[in-house]
Design a protein around this motif. Structure first.
Motif, PDB file in Angstrom:
ATOM      1  N   UNK A  99     -45.806  64.838 116.338  1.00  0.00           N
ATOM      2  CA  UNK A  99     -45.664  65.091 114.888  1.00  0.00           C
ATOM      3  C   UNK A  99     -44.448  64.406 114.266  1.00  0.00           C
ATOM      4  N   UNK A 100     -43.272  64.409 114.902  1.00  0.00           N
ATOM      5  CA  UNK A 100     -42.149  63.678 114.304  1.00  0.00           C
ATOM      6  C   UNK A 100     -42.417  62.171 114.184  1.00  0.00           C
ATOM      7  N   UNK A 101     -43.109  61.582 115.193  1.00  0.00           N
ATOM      8  CA  UNK A 101     -43.439  60.162 115.110  1.00  0.00           C
ATOM      9  C   UNK A 101     -44.420  59.889 113.977  1.00  0.00           C
ATOM     10  N   UNK A 102     -45.404  60.779 113.835  1.00  0.00           N
ATOM     11  CA  UNK A 102     -46.361  60.647 112.735  1.00  0.00           C
ATOM     12  C   UNK A 102     -45.644  60.710 111.395  1.00  0.00           C
ATOM     13  N   UNK A 143     -45.791  72.284 103.181  1.00  0.00           N
ATOM     14  CA  UNK A 143     -44.613  71.754 102.518  1.00  0.00           C
ATOM     15  C   UNK A 143     -43.739  70.931 103.454  1.00  0.00           C
ATOM     16  N   UNK A 144     -44.292  70.514 104.604  1.00  0.00           N
ATOM     17  CA  UNK A 144     -43.555  69.579 105.443  1.00  0.00           C
ATOM     18  C   UNK A 144     -43.425  68.230 104.742  1.00  0.00           C
ATOM     19  N   UNK A 145     -44.315  67.957 103.787  1.00  0.00           N
ATOM     20  CA  UNK A 145     -44.221  66.747 102.974  1.00  0.00           C
ATOM     21  C   UNK A 145     -43.449  67.067 101.701  1.00  0.00           C
ATOM     22  N   UNK A 146     -42.426  66.271 101.432  1.00  0.00           N
ATOM     23  CA  UNK A 146     -41.646  66.436 100.206  1.00  0.00           C
ATOM     24  C   UNK A 146     -42.100  65.451  99.132  1.00  0.00           C
ATOM     25  N   UNK A 165     -51.761  60.740 101.532  1.00  0.00           N
ATOM     26  CA  UNK A 165     -52.057  59.783 102.605  1.00  0.00           C
ATOM     27  C   UNK A 165     -52.344  60.517 103.906  1.00  0.00           C
ATOM     28  N   UNK A 166     -51.612  61.595 104.183  1.00  0.00           N
ATOM     29  CA  UNK A 166     -51.851  62.375 105.400  1.00  0.00           C
ATOM     30  C   UNK A 166     -53.299  62.857 105.433  1.00  0.00           C
TER      31      UNK A 166
END
Length: 580
Positions: free
Chosen positions: A126-129, A515-518, A525-526
């Motif tokens: 997940x961090x790489x993504x 809300x992991x996306x700011x 896109x995800x």
């Protein structure tokens, strides 16, 4: 050659470029469906970016492939025999097949290597993504009061995810300083990124100049004449990766100055209409791109640059927001969509642009009316202009605009890189009455209402994977934090009670981590890349899609560029009341 899967053997067609079987098997074995889209005809002479994919470049691809198969031969082919017309922005002609191959030897992309005998599984964490998805994201918040008026725009989020190497999409955003309003746009290049790059740098200046009053134009011209500092016209809002060409800045400025000098001479004393200004700016920039290529430049670098810009192409979708007035100017097949919140809290989508391609019957009819009836059958073939080009409107693409004589003269007198290129010397079939292509935009005006919450501008890479209604819902729920749960649709699949419980659990986990996306564009896109058949983001699928090597990624998706503009409903409502 014999190829074995861990569960048995596979029978696949041979690639027409080599004796080995298709490199396509990598993604097929990962169960990723092939997209029906286009591949770039020409690529710019720039190195493919590898900083986003440090684990999957060169021969390391074999380590990934070893998760599912091993091969008795020591190489994989990186070009597929499955490439049909539908994969190309330009459809290939048989005698020019070599133009569609990478110039480098295939061993440049992948070297011989024995596959590991022990099966391994490879997924991005997940961090790489997140690192890949967020690499190009940008956000801008508009000050509540800019010294002139309260803005109807709260701010915008933008992002890009490349499939081509280098990416052929571009984006731009700027605030007009001498007039009111904000400009935002996405640009989708084809046959390389040169034209999209030039248009993304120049078009907003042409629009801003078109909107300036006569007095301001005179003030700017007098400042240039006397060597004084110029009034700033635009305040750009750029990601660090959104570069400007310093080498061509003087050339671009001289062309722009000629344009505003003509506007001064043609002064009618009337207030400039935004729609007319947008149309004039699009057409004038495309004319300047063509003229610069015809005239050439003593500087060999600039001479080759202007020719690359003219012979490649780009579509454009631009929005101008001024108070409650929203104008969208579109040329090509990128799109603008308005997100509207209904009274019950649900979300709906309103189209603010129309694709200029074969799926638009009005556009096909327009093209036919501009040429003799004798050409009617040859104008649009296989859903392409002259059987070659997908968009029916675009900047550049002088091969569909210049006469045959002019094309030959420019190519023959041009640099060796141009004269030696078979594509530039190739004349489209049934080419009798050019121009066949225009950059004139279709402009739609919309009066903003309090329920109009956001605008999405995106290249076709997004719309190929997502329906506009899904885009409206995903962005709307992201911006408000309110999720209207719909019954899970299984699309005819037989689902057990345990599987349904798993889907519900997954959906709950997805909501808690939304809300992991700011950045709203990143969030979109995800979903565009990672959504599964149930409409939820599947990390395994997302990881697979993002780990495709650069030579394969374009087969399964296009470049994606998105701008999400959020509106200030309170300001829009106040403006609406004032007008009443």
């Amino acid at each position: 050659m014999e190829l074995h899967c861990l569960s048995g053997s596979l029978s696949l067609p041979y690639c027409y470029l080599s004796g080995c079987k298709s490199y396509r098997i990598y993604a097929e074995l990962l169960a990723i469906p092939v997209r029906s889209s286009r591949l770039p005809l020409l690529s710019d002479a720039m190195p493919a970016p590898t900083h986003l994919f440090p684990l999957i470049r060169n021969c390391e691809i074999s380590r990934i492939c070893s998760t599912v198969c091993y091969c008795h031969h020591k190489h994989l082919c990186c070009f597929s025999s499955h490439f049909a017309h539908g994969h190309f922005r330009y459809a290939p002609q048989k005698r020019f097949a070599a133009l569609y191959r990478p110039k480098e030897n295939f061993n440049h992309f992948i070297h011989a290597r024995d596959y590991a005998s022990t099966p391994q599984r490879f997924y991005l964490t997940p961090p790489q993504v997140n690192s890949i998805l967020k690499a190009n994201e940008y956000s801008f918040k508009v000050p509540e009061f800019d010294g002139k008026n309260v803005s109807s725009v709260l701010g915008f989020d933008s992002n890009q995810l490349p499939a081509n190497a280098p990416i052929e999409d571009r984006r731009s955003a700027a605030t007009c300083l001498q007039t009111r309003g904000m400009l935002l746009g996405v640009f989708d290049g084809h046959a390389g990124c040169a034209c999209a790059q030039a248009v993304s740098e120049r078009l907003f200046y042409y629009i801003a100049v078109s909107l300036l009053p006569h007095e301001t134009l005179l003030e700017i011209e007098n400042a240039v004449e006397s060597g004084r500092a110029l009034l700033p016209i635009l305040q750009w809002h750029k990601h660090p990766n959104d570069y400007f060409s310093k080498e061509a800045s003087k050339l671009y400025f001289n062309s722009l100055r000629t344009y505003w000098q003509e506007l001064i001479d043609l002064n009618s004393g009337e207030t400039t209409d935004v729609k007319e200004a947008l149309i004039n700016a699009f057409k004038r920039l495309d004319n300047d791109i063509s003229l610069e290529a015809q005239v050439g430049d003593p500087n060999s670098f600039l001479n080759y640059l202007v020719l690359r810009v003219a012979f490649s192409g780009a579509t454009a979708c631009v929005a101008h927001v001024d108070g409650v007035d929203l104008h969208v100017a579109n040329t090509g097949d990128s799109r603008a969509m308005l997100g509207v919140q209904e009274e019950d809290g649900s979300w709906s989508a309103v189209n603010l642009s129309y694709d200029h391609n074969a799926q638009n019957e009005r556009e096909v009819e327009r093209v036919k009316t501009e040429h003799p009836k004798s050409e009617e059958k040859s104008l649009v073939k296989q859903d392409r202009l002259l059987g070659l080009l997908m968009p029916f409107r675009a900047f550049g693409d002088v091969k569909f605009k210049w006469s045959i004589e002019l094309q030959k003269r420019v190519v023959e007198s041009g640099p060796d890189q141009l004269n030696d290129n078979e594509y530039t010397k190739f004349i489209p079939p049934n080419y009798h009455t050019p121009p066949y292509l225009t950059a004139e935009p279709e402009v739609i005006h919309h009066k903003l209402r309090p329920q109009d919450k956001f605008l999405v501008l995106a290249t076709d890479g997004l719309w190929e994977t997502m329906h506009r209604q899904d885009v409206a819902r995903i962005v709307g729920e992201y911006l408000t934090g309110v999720h209207h749960q719909q019954p899970i649709a299984v699309g005819g699949y037989k689902v057990t009670l345990g599987q349904m419980h798993g889907l519900l659990t997954e959906r709950r986990a997805r909501i808690s981590s939304v809300f992991e996306d700011q950045n709203a564009a990143t969030h979109l896109i995800r979903h565009a890349v990672g959504n599964n058949e149930f409409g939820t983001v599947d990390h395994e699928r997302l990881s697979k899609m993002l780990s495709l090597p650069e030579e394969l990624a374009r087969m399964y998706r296009d470049d994606i560029t998105i701008i999400v503009v959020q509106f200030n409903s309170h300001v829009i409502g106040a403006c609406q009341n004032e007008e009443l």
